[in-house]
Design an enzyme around this catalytic site. Structure first.
Site, PDB file in Angstrom:
ATOM      1  N   ASN A 175      33.597  16.868  52.371  1.00 59.98           N
ATOM      2  CA  ASN A 175      32.253  16.764  51.786  1.00 59.98           C
ATOM      3  C   ASN A 175      32.154  17.648  50.545  1.00 59.98           C
ATOM      4  O   ASN A 175      32.943  17.410  49.603  1.00 59.98           O
ATOM      5  CB  ASN A 175      31.109  16.898  52.802  1.00 59.98           C
ATOM      6  CG  ASN A 175      31.059  18.120  53.670  1.00 59.98           C
ATOM      7  OD1 ASN A 175      31.921  18.310  54.509  1.00 59.98           O
ATOM      8  ND2 ASN A 175      30.054  18.947  53.530  1.00 59.98           N
ATOM      9  N   ASP A 176      31.283  18.613  50.478  1.00 56.22           N
ATOM     10  CA  ASP A 176      30.966  19.284  49.207  1.00 56.22           C
ATOM     11  C   ASP A 176      32.178  19.840  48.448  1.00 56.22           C
ATOM     12  O   ASP A 176      33.065  20.436  49.059  1.00 56.22           O
ATOM     13  CB  ASP A 176      30.073  20.508  49.460  1.00 56.22           C
ATOM     14  CG  ASP A 176      28.931  20.273  50.405  1.00 56.22           C
ATOM     15  OD1 ASP A 176      28.723  19.147  50.845  1.00 56.22           O
ATOM     16  OD2 ASP A 176      28.241  21.254  50.725  1.00 56.22           O
TER      17      ASP A 176
ATOM     18  N   GLN B  94      34.846  21.122  51.186  1.00 58.76           N
ATOM     19  CA  GLN B  94      34.582  21.114  52.625  1.00 58.76           C
ATOM     20  C   GLN B  94      35.495  20.072  53.273  1.00 58.76           C
ATOM     21  O   GLN B  94      35.489  18.892  52.867  1.00 58.76           O
ATOM     22  CB  GLN B  94      33.109  20.760  52.870  1.00 58.76           C
ATOM     23  CG  GLN B  94      32.146  21.853  52.471  1.00 58.76           C
ATOM     24  CD  GLN B  94      32.171  22.999  53.458  1.00 58.76           C
ATOM     25  OE1 GLN B  94      31.544  22.944  54.495  1.00 58.76           O
ATOM     26  NE2 GLN B  94      32.921  24.055  53.163  1.00 58.76           N
TER      27      GLN B  94
ATOM     28  N   TRP C  42      32.916  14.620  59.893  1.00 64.43           N
ATOM     29  CA  TRP C  42      32.616  16.045  59.747  1.00 64.43           C
ATOM     30  C   TRP C  42      32.961  16.805  61.028  1.00 64.43           C
ATOM     31  O   TRP C  42      32.782  16.289  62.128  1.00 64.43           O
ATOM     32  CB  TRP C  42      31.118  16.201  59.428  1.00 64.43           C
ATOM     33  CG  TRP C  42      30.743  17.584  59.027  1.00 64.43           C
ATOM     34  CD1 TRP C  42      30.744  18.089  57.764  1.00 64.43           C
ATOM     35  CD2 TRP C  42      30.326  18.643  59.885  1.00 64.43           C
ATOM     36  NE1 TRP C  42      30.357  19.400  57.785  1.00 64.43           N
ATOM     37  CE2 TRP C  42      30.090  19.773  59.075  1.00 64.43           C
ATOM     38  CE3 TRP C  42      30.136  18.773  61.265  1.00 64.43           C
ATOM     39  CZ2 TRP C  42      29.660  21.003  59.582  1.00 64.43           C
ATOM     40  CZ3 TRP C  42      29.711  19.996  61.770  1.00 64.43           C
ATOM     41  CH2 TRP C  42      29.473  21.090  60.931  1.00 64.43           C
TER      42      TRP C  42
ATOM     43  N   PHE D  16      31.794  27.242  55.571  1.00 65.74           N
ATOM     44  CA  PHE D  16      30.891  26.323  54.870  1.00 65.74           C
ATOM     45  C   PHE D  16      30.989  26.544  53.355  1.00 65.74           C
ATOM     46  O   PHE D  16      31.796  27.318  52.868  1.00 65.74           O
ATOM     47  CB  PHE D  16      29.459  26.542  55.366  1.00 65.74           C
ATOM     48  CG  PHE D  16      29.073  25.677  56.551  1.00 65.74           C
ATOM     49  CD1 PHE D  16      30.022  25.142  57.405  1.00 65.74           C
ATOM     50  CD2 PHE D  16      27.726  25.416  56.820  1.00 65.74           C
ATOM     51  CE1 PHE D  16      29.651  24.348  58.494  1.00 65.74           C
ATOM     52  CE2 PHE D  16      27.344  24.630  57.909  1.00 65.74           C
ATOM     53  CZ  PHE D  16      28.296  24.097  58.738  1.00 65.74           C
TER      54      PHE D  16
ATOM     55  N   GLU E 161      19.939  23.066  49.773  1.00 66.70           N
ATOM     56  CA  GLU E 161      21.349  23.414  49.952  1.00 66.70           C
ATOM     57  C   GLU E 161      22.011  23.587  48.582  1.00 66.70           C
ATOM     58  O   GLU E 161      21.500  23.121  47.558  1.00 66.70           O
ATOM     59  CB  GLU E 161      22.085  22.305  50.721  1.00 66.70           C
ATOM     60  CG  GLU E 161      21.500  22.032  52.103  1.00 66.70           C
ATOM     61  CD  GLU E 161      22.287  20.988  52.931  1.00 66.70           C
ATOM     62  OE1 GLU E 161      22.508  21.241  54.116  1.00 66.70           O
ATOM     63  OE2 GLU E 161      22.658  19.934  52.381  1.00 66.70           O
TER      64      GLU E 161
ATOM     65  N   TRP F 165      24.545  11.967  53.133  1.00 69.92           N
ATOM     66  CA  TRP F 165      24.609  12.266  54.570  1.00 69.92           C
ATOM     67  C   TRP F 165      24.063  11.123  55.431  1.00 69.92           C
ATOM     68  O   TRP F 165      24.314  11.073  56.629  1.00 69.92           O
ATOM     69  CB  TRP F 165      23.868  13.572  54.881  1.00 69.92           C
ATOM     70  CG  TRP F 165      24.686  14.796  54.569  1.00 69.92           C
ATOM     71  CD1 TRP F 165      24.398  15.777  53.658  1.00 69.92           C
ATOM     72  CD2 TRP F 165      25.937  15.177  55.169  1.00 69.92           C
ATOM     73  NE1 TRP F 165      25.392  16.721  53.654  1.00 69.92           N
ATOM     74  CE2 TRP F 165      26.341  16.386  54.574  1.00 69.92           C
ATOM     75  CE3 TRP F 165      26.760  14.606  56.150  1.00 69.92           C
ATOM     76  CZ2 TRP F 165      27.532  17.044  54.924  1.00 69.92           C
ATOM     77  CZ3 TRP F 165      27.946  15.260  56.493  1.00 69.92           C
ATOM     78  CH2 TRP F 165      28.313  16.466  55.886  1.00 69.92           C
TER      79      TRP F 165
HETATM   80  C1  FRU Z   1      25.864  20.232  52.147  1.00 66.96           C
HETATM   81  C2  FRU Z   1      26.207  21.077  53.361  1.00 66.96           C
HETATM   82  C3  FRU Z   1      26.086  22.550  53.016  1.00 66.96           C
HETATM   83  C4  FRU Z   1      26.994  23.184  54.018  1.00 66.96           C
HETATM   84  C5  FRU Z   1      28.101  22.155  54.136  1.00 66.96           C
HETATM   85  C6  FRU Z   1      28.700  22.061  55.510  1.00 66.96           C
HETATM   86  O1  FRU Z   1      26.408  18.953  52.201  1.00 66.96           O
HETATM   87  O2  FRU Z   1      25.349  20.722  54.444  1.00 66.96           O
HETATM   88  O3  FRU Z   1      24.772  23.056  53.036  1.00 66.96           O
HETATM   89  O4  FRU Z   1      27.483  24.431  53.612  1.00 66.96           O
HETATM   90  O5  FRU Z   1      27.542  20.911  53.777  1.00 66.96           O
HETATM   91  O6  FRU Z   1      29.819  21.235  55.508  1.00 66.96           O
END
Ligand code: FRU
Length: 491
Positions: free
Chosen positions: A45-46, A62, A70, A102, A228, A314
């Site tokens: 992810n991020d 991530q 996830w 994270f 976030e 998401w």
């Molecule tokens: C954003 C998020 C962040 C967090 C991460 C967890 O997509 O929810 O806030 O650190 O992903 O994977």
């Protein structure tokens, strides 16, 4: 975000869905992007820890290496000399007894303020969130804290600080995603941290001891979800005016539902952020540009502010129909400050490096063939309504402008039934923007549409079962070009 069903399907998927890592990489799997960054296998992810150091753009992300959904977060890692061709490196940060790793950032600690390096060897310092899943399950509210780690070998190996966490949790469930930069005005490191429904700024002399400076945002901006992944930086416009920019991702509550990133333009005096006005502005009106942040330590001789986002949402990220991996990043983009009297706005255009893989633009009128599933389609809409359709025999994605409403229709774009929110028409009111130049960057599973070189942007993922092979442009000005984009994978 992350629910138990995803985790369960992840475990079931573990042996069946992941390819044998020793098999040769073909990169021709269904929906594998040909010029966007993707993890080789498993979940992403991020983007995290974006930093430029000694000729390398670092992209951490991530990552859950054991599944395509996830799960316990690690920091995956890749480097690039040019933001286009990426070399995958071993996982940089693994979960430990304090929690999952994270999102967060990396800085070059040039003056060795942390003491982790030496005067001749500045350390790279990662500042990230620990998410303690055990504490979460036990019903605690203080399970997100901030930790740091350092590297003395160009990010190849990392040592976690022995006195982590460096910023304890005050009893707020959402307390995460530190983005750190040196601030010349207050002569300290400044951290922007997402705290549930606002941003908190913290200051530090050594990246270890943090003091709260201020809060921003409880009563401004979009609040349809949790805040976030903030980012705070200065930009200078063409006339030399400086403004501070605060990016804030929000989930849900974006303009198309689900995840999206808003921005604020204002001033930062080294401690507090003051916005220019109270309007909510979005960096991208498509459904699939989330959690994006910018590279730190780009040399002054370059001077660009370079951004990359996670090209998903998401709402459905965990169930998109890819097999060996999940998710891609957006194109790297340059952020520019534009004066729109009396205020300022941002423009986002693809980083110029992308030009190195674009070639052979051919002219068409009305109709044209898409010889490959990746292409750049460009035209001048001349401030007139238009309908652009990319299609194969049975699937199509429709981009159009009618009465200043720009839209992208992916209801029949290919596989859409994996999630109820996915098949939709997404609209953006372009307001007073005179729509002229349109660039559509098409990859195997995405479209990034830049209006007037990034005055407005829409990023959307799609999953056509066969490549779109036709372009159709209905407009008073039906001329367009199709250029080919070279694959970043070795043939
Ligand atoms: C954003 C998020 C962040 C967090 C991460 C967890 O997509 O929810 O806030 O650190 O992903 O994977």
């Amino acid at each position: 975000m992350k629910n138990t069903a995803f985790l369960l399907s992840g475990l079931l998927c573990l042996s069946a869905c992941l390819p044998n890592k020793s098999e040769p990489e073909t990169k021709q799997e269904a929906f594998r992007p040909q010029y966007h960054f993707t993890p080789q296998t498993a979940w992403m992810n991020d983007p995290n820890g974006l930093v430029f150091y000694e000729g390398e753009y670092h992209l951490f992300y991530q990552h859950y290496p054991d599944s395509t959904v996830w799960g316990p977060m690690h920091w995956g890692h890749a480097v690039s000399p040019n933001l286009i061709h990426w070399e995958h490196l071993p996982i940089a940060l693994y979960p430990d007894s304090l929690g999952y790793i994270f999102s967060g950032s990396v800085v070059v600690d040039w003056k060795n303020s942390s003491g982790f390096g030496s005067d001749s060897q500045p350390p790279l310092v990662a500042i990230y969130t620990y998410h303690d899943a055990v504490g979460e399950r036990a019903g605690r509210n203080d399970y997100q804290t901030q930790g740091i780690a350092y590297s003395l070998d160009k990010g190849r190996t990392w040592t976690k600080y022995k006195n982590n966490p460096v910023l304890a949790n005050p009893g707020i469930i959402d307390f995460r995603d530190p983005k750190v930069a040196w601030n010349e005005k207050s002569k300290q490191w400044v951290m922007a941290l997402a705290v549930k429904d606002h941003i908190e700024f913290y200051g530090s002399a050594d990246l270890k001891q943090w003091n709260k400076l201020s809060e921003f945002g409880k009563s401004i901006g979009a609040h349809g979800g949790v805040w976030e992944c903030p980012d705070l930086f200065a930009l200078v416009d063409e006339s030399g005016n400086t403004r501070w920019i605060l990016l804030v991702s929000i989930n849900p509550g974006g303009p198309q539902g689900g995840s999206a990133t808003q921005y604020f333009v204002g001033d930062f005096d080294g401690k507090s952020f003051m916005p220019q006005d109270t309007l909510t502005r979005w960096i991208d009106y498509g459904a699939d540009n989330y959690a994006g942040v910018t590279w730190s330590d780009i040399p002054q001789t370059d001077g660009r502010r370079l951004f990359i986002g996670w090209m998903s949402n998401w709402q459905y990220a965990n169930v998109v129909p890819t097999q060996a991996w999940r998710s891609a990043t957006t194109l790297p983009r340059e952020i520019m400050l534009i004066k729109k009297d009396p205020v300022y706005e941002l423009k986002f255009k693809p980083a110029s490096e992308i030009k190195s893989i674009i070639k052979d633009a051919k002219n068409f009128s009305g109709k044209g063939p898409l010889e490959r599933p990746v292409a750049l389609i460009e035209f001048d809409a001349g401030a007139q309504d238009f309908t652009l359709t990319l299609s194969n025999e049975s699937e199509r994605v429709i981009v159009s402008l009618h009465n200043q409403e720009f839209s992208i229709d992916r209801t029949s774009s290919g596989i859409v039934n994996f999630n109820a929110d996915f098949p939709a028409i997404h609209r953006m009111d372009v307001g007073s923007v005179e729509v002229r130049n349109i660039k559509v960057y098409l990859d195997v599973a995405s479209l990034e549409i830049f209006v007037n070189d990034g005055e407005r942007v829409m990023t959307e993922i799609v999953f056509p079962e066969r490549p779109y092979n036709k372009v159709n442009l209905e407009s008073l000005r039906p001329e367009f070009t199709i250029a080919s984009i070279a694959s970043i994978w070795k043939p």
